[in-house]
Write a protein that holds these residues in place. Sequence first.
Motif, PDB file in Angstrom:
ATOM      1  N   LYS A 117       0.832  -1.202   0.000  1.00 43.72           N
ATOM      2  CA  LYS A 117       0.000   0.000   0.000  1.00 43.72           C
ATOM      3  C   LYS A 117       0.873   1.262   0.000  1.00 43.72           C
ATOM      4  CE  LYS A 117      -2.272   1.633   3.590  1.00 43.72           C
ATOM      5  NZ  LYS A 117      -3.215   1.844   4.709  1.00 43.72           N
ATOM      6  N   LEU A 118       1.851   1.253   0.887  1.00 39.54           N
ATOM      7  CA  LEU A 118       2.699   2.449   0.989  1.00 39.54           C
ATOM      8  C   LEU A 118       3.502   2.676  -0.302  1.00 39.54           C
ATOM      9  CD1 LEU A 118       3.993   2.378   4.672  1.00 39.54           C
ATOM     10  CD2 LEU A 118       2.243   3.843   3.658  1.00 39.54           C
ATOM     11  N   ASN A 119       3.959   1.585  -0.896  1.00 40.01           N
ATOM     12  CA  ASN A 119       4.658   1.706  -2.182  1.00 40.01           C
ATOM     13  C   ASN A 119       3.785   2.335  -3.250  1.00 40.01           C
ATOM     14  OD1 ASN A 119       7.360   1.118  -2.531  1.00 40.01           O
ATOM     15  ND2 ASN A 119       7.004  -1.059  -2.076  1.00 40.01           N
ATOM     16  N   LEU A 120       2.549   1.880  -3.253  1.00 42.97           N
ATOM     17  CA  LEU A 120       1.588   2.421  -4.211  1.00 42.97           C
ATOM     18  C   LEU A 120       1.388   3.922  -3.979  1.00 42.97           C
ATOM     19  CD1 LEU A 120       0.015   0.709  -6.337  1.00 42.97           C
ATOM     20  CD2 LEU A 120      -2.011   1.163  -4.935  1.00 42.97           C
ATOM     21  N   TYR A 121       1.224   4.306  -2.690  1.00 40.24           N
ATOM     22  CA  TYR A 121       1.067   5.733  -2.360  1.00 40.24           C
ATOM     23  C   TYR A 121       2.284   6.522  -2.840  1.00 40.24           C
ATOM     24  CZ  TYR A 121      -2.870   4.655   0.751  1.00 40.24           C
ATOM     25  OH  TYR A 121      -4.065   4.260   1.266  1.00 40.24           O
ATOM     26  N   LYS A 122       3.448   5.929  -2.552  1.00 41.82           N
ATOM     27  CA  LYS A 122       4.682   6.611  -2.932  1.00 41.82           C
ATOM     28  C   LYS A 122       4.717   6.849  -4.444  1.00 41.82           C
ATOM     29  CE  LYS A 122       9.672   6.185  -2.764  1.00 41.82           C
ATOM     30  NZ  LYS A 122      10.733   5.191  -2.872  1.00 41.82           N
ATOM     31  N   GLN A 123       4.358   5.782  -5.162  1.00 37.58           N
ATOM     32  CA  GLN A 123       4.315   5.886  -6.628  1.00 37.58           C
ATOM     33  C   GLN A 123       3.362   6.976  -7.096  1.00 37.58           C
ATOM     34  OE1 GLN A 123       3.152   2.347  -8.774  1.00 37.58           O
ATOM     35  NE2 GLN A 123       5.228   1.521  -8.528  1.00 37.58           N
ATOM     36  N   ARG A 124       2.178   6.980  -6.483  1.00 40.04           N
ATOM     37  CA  ARG A 124       1.171   7.975  -6.915  1.00 40.04           C
ATOM     38  C   ARG A 124       1.661   9.390  -6.637  1.00 40.04           C
ATOM     39  NH1 ARG A 124      -4.527   6.576  -4.521  1.00 40.04           N
ATOM     40  NH2 ARG A 124      -4.974   8.576  -5.510  1.00 40.04           N
ATOM     41  N   ILE A 125       2.292   9.570  -5.467  1.00 40.16           N
ATOM     42  CA  ILE A 125       2.793  10.912  -5.146  1.00 40.16           C
ATOM     43  C   ILE A 125       3.936  11.303  -6.103  1.00 40.16           C
ATOM     44  CG2 ILE A 125       3.973  12.307  -3.394  1.00 40.16           C
ATOM     45  CD1 ILE A 125       2.390  10.616  -1.294  1.00 40.16           C
ATOM     46  N   GLU A 126       4.822  10.321  -6.371  1.00 39.56           N
ATOM     47  CA  GLU A 126       5.912  10.609  -7.322  1.00 39.56           C
ATOM     48  C   GLU A 126       5.375  11.016  -8.681  1.00 39.56           C
ATOM     49  OE1 GLU A 126       8.213   7.044  -7.217  1.00 39.56           O
ATOM     50  OE2 GLU A 126       9.686   7.868  -5.810  1.00 39.56           O
ATOM     51  N   GLU A 127       4.380  10.262  -9.126  1.00 46.88           N
ATOM     52  CA  GLU A 127       3.766  10.599 -10.420  1.00 46.88           C
ATOM     53  C   GLU A 127       3.167  11.989 -10.409  1.00 46.88           C
ATOM     54  OE1 GLU A 127       0.938   7.602 -11.656  1.00 46.88           O
ATOM     55  OE2 GLU A 127       2.585   6.128 -11.805  1.00 46.88           O
ATOM     56  N   ALA A 128       2.471  12.295  -9.308  1.00 47.12           N
ATOM     57  CA  ALA A 128       1.831  13.616  -9.212  1.00 47.12           C
ATOM     58  C   ALA A 128       2.890  14.719  -9.277  1.00 47.12           C
ATOM     59  CB  ALA A 128       1.028  13.726  -7.918  1.00 47.12           C
ATOM     60  N   VAL A 129       4.017  14.481  -8.576  1.00 46.77           N
ATOM     61  CA  VAL A 129       5.088  15.489  -8.608  1.00 46.77           C
ATOM     62  C   VAL A 129       5.613  15.653 -10.036  1.00 46.77           C
ATOM     63  CG1 VAL A 129       7.476  15.951  -7.916  1.00 46.77           C
ATOM     64  CG2 VAL A 129       5.790  15.226  -6.206  1.00 46.77           C
ATOM     65  N   GLU A 130       5.860  14.552 -10.720  1.00 47.02           N
ATOM     66  CA  GLU A 130       6.379  14.613 -12.095  1.00 47.02           C
ATOM     67  C   GLU A 130       5.397  15.306 -13.025  1.00 47.02           C
ATOM     68  OE1 GLU A 130       9.462  14.434 -13.345  1.00 47.02           O
ATOM     69  OE2 GLU A 130       9.613  14.236 -11.155  1.00 47.02           O
ATOM     70  N   ASP A 131       4.111  14.904 -12.883  1.00 49.73           N
ATOM     71  CA  ASP A 131       3.086  15.541 -13.738  1.00 49.73           C
ATOM     72  C   ASP A 131       3.072  17.044 -13.527  1.00 49.73           C
ATOM     73  OD1 ASP A 131       2.470  13.107 -14.692  1.00 49.73           O
ATOM     74  OD2 ASP A 131       0.525  12.898 -13.647  1.00 49.73           O
ATOM     75  N   GLN A 132       3.120  17.433 -12.225  1.00 52.65           N
ATOM     76  CA  GLN A 132       3.050  18.863 -11.940  1.00 52.65           C
ATOM     77  C   GLN A 132       4.296  19.577 -12.464  1.00 52.65           C
ATOM     78  OE1 GLN A 132       0.482  20.321 -11.128  1.00 52.65           O
ATOM     79  NE2 GLN A 132       1.152  22.392 -10.570  1.00 52.65           N
ATOM     80  N   ARG A 133       5.440  18.915 -12.326  1.00 53.45           N
ATOM     81  CA  ARG A 133       6.668  19.526 -12.835  1.00 53.45           C
ATOM     82  C   ARG A 133       6.545  19.755 -14.345  1.00 53.45           C
ATOM     83  NH1 ARG A 133      11.477  19.250 -10.480  1.00 53.45           N
ATOM     84  NH2 ARG A 133      11.060  17.280  -9.440  1.00 53.45           N
ATOM     85  N   ASN A 134       6.070  18.739 -15.057  1.00 46.41           N
ATOM     86  CA  ASN A 134       5.907  18.881 -16.512  1.00 46.41           C
ATOM     87  C   ASN A 134       4.915  19.983 -16.866  1.00 46.41           C
ATOM     88  OD1 ASN A 134       7.785  16.942 -17.089  1.00 46.41           O
ATOM     89  ND2 ASN A 134       6.265  15.262 -17.109  1.00 46.41           N
ATOM     90  N   ALA A 135       3.839  20.044 -16.069  1.00 43.07           N
ATOM     91  CA  ALA A 135       2.825  21.077 -16.336  1.00 43.07           C
ATOM     92  C   ALA A 135       3.426  22.471 -16.161  1.00 43.07           C
ATOM     93  CB  ALA A 135       1.622  20.897 -15.409  1.00 43.07           C
ATOM     94  N   LEU A 136       4.246  22.613 -15.066  1.00 36.12           N
ATOM     95  CA  LEU A 136       4.851  23.932 -14.816  1.00 36.12           C
ATOM     96  C   LEU A 136       5.825  24.306 -15.927  1.00 36.12           C
ATOM     97  CD1 LEU A 136       5.546  23.824 -10.958  1.00 36.12           C
ATOM     98  CD2 LEU A 136       3.814  25.166 -12.158  1.00 36.12           C
ATOM     99  N   ILE A 137       6.608  23.320 -16.352  1.00 35.08           N
ATOM    100  CA  ILE A 137       7.574  23.592 -17.424  1.00 35.08           C
ATOM    101  C   ILE A 137       6.857  24.002 -18.703  1.00 35.08           C
ATOM    102  CG2 ILE A 137       9.273  22.497 -18.944  1.00 35.08           C
ATOM    103  CD1 ILE A 137      10.179  20.873 -16.469  1.00 35.08           C
TER     104      ILE A 137
END
Length: 345
Positions: A61-81
């Motif tokens: 479960k925690l791995n999954l959460y970690k993955q989702r948060i990582e993805e969200a960070v990457e998505d947001q970074r790409n959106a900002l760029i």
Amino acid sequence: MLINMTDQDVQDIIDQIKTVRTVNELQELKSKYLGKQGALTVAMKKIREVSPDKRKDLGRKLNLYKQRIEEAVEDQRNALIEEERERREAAHRYDVTMPGARREVGALHIISQVQEEVQEIFLGMGFELAVGPEMETSYYNFEALNTPEWHPSRDMHDTFYLSNGKLLRTHTSTVQIRVMEKRKPPLAIFSPGRCYRKDTPDATHLPMFYQVEVLHVDKNVSVAHLKGTLEILAKRLFGQDREIRLRPSYFPFTEPSFEVFVSCGICHSTGCRSCGGTGWLEILGAGMVHPNVFRSVGYDPDEWSGFALGMGLERVIMLKYDLEDIRELMRNDRRFIKEFRGVVL
Ligand code: DAH
């Protein structure tokens, strides 16, 4: 919110990430949750403290959460760029269908063009180019040209007197004297240049204007030589079909003196509105060099004779191109100036 983190907690974190506006803030959030001391990292370390039967599920479960948060960070970074890229592009947006900034080709002013045209004509006939100063003494402008102080013709040559006692020349005839003083005949020169008179600008006058002076001195120079020269000049300048006419006139420095006319190019000297009904247009003054002028430069008038002429360039341009107002030549309206781009040269 640690080891018992829920889906809702993760969603809140993701929502928070999505509100971030800068890469720096994003970085802060990322380390808050995923960094070495980050909430999720700490939680994952604590898995060890959980009873072995629950560890596996919790870990997944925690791995999954970690993955989702990582993805969200990457998505947001790409959106900002992407946002930043768009902002920059908008700031530098250009329309590729717009005509480019054209660099226009320059051209000589019509006065310079006609001056060079006249120059070519006289060079072609064997005359040499001579130049003289625009700032002159009264002697070269008047006295040496047989125009003493009391002479009424000086009225038409009022000029600008300088504080150094000199004046701005009222005609290029000054160069006749300057050349003859330095040289012995035979000689044939022409001299273009600026002249000045205390005239108020109107349709036919400018206080600064251009003339070309011509002088030919030799043995037995006659009016016939003058006429022949004038004929070549007029035909080359205005066209082979044009005729010239001489009318007696008066200048202090020539005897006899002439006003020279060219036949009207529109009516061929039958008379029309363009030539004021006379059929002829005045283009210059000319004459046979006055003996007193020769005397003032030390030439013997019984040995030498010569003709001279002085032509106003603006006048020639007005006649050649049907210009009604001489002031156009000095107004610097580019629409006017561009009309004459390369007409002569
Ligand atoms: N210098 C005279 C003027 O500006 C023009 C002129 C007339 C020049 C007769 C000459 C000449 O050389 O012979 O009004």
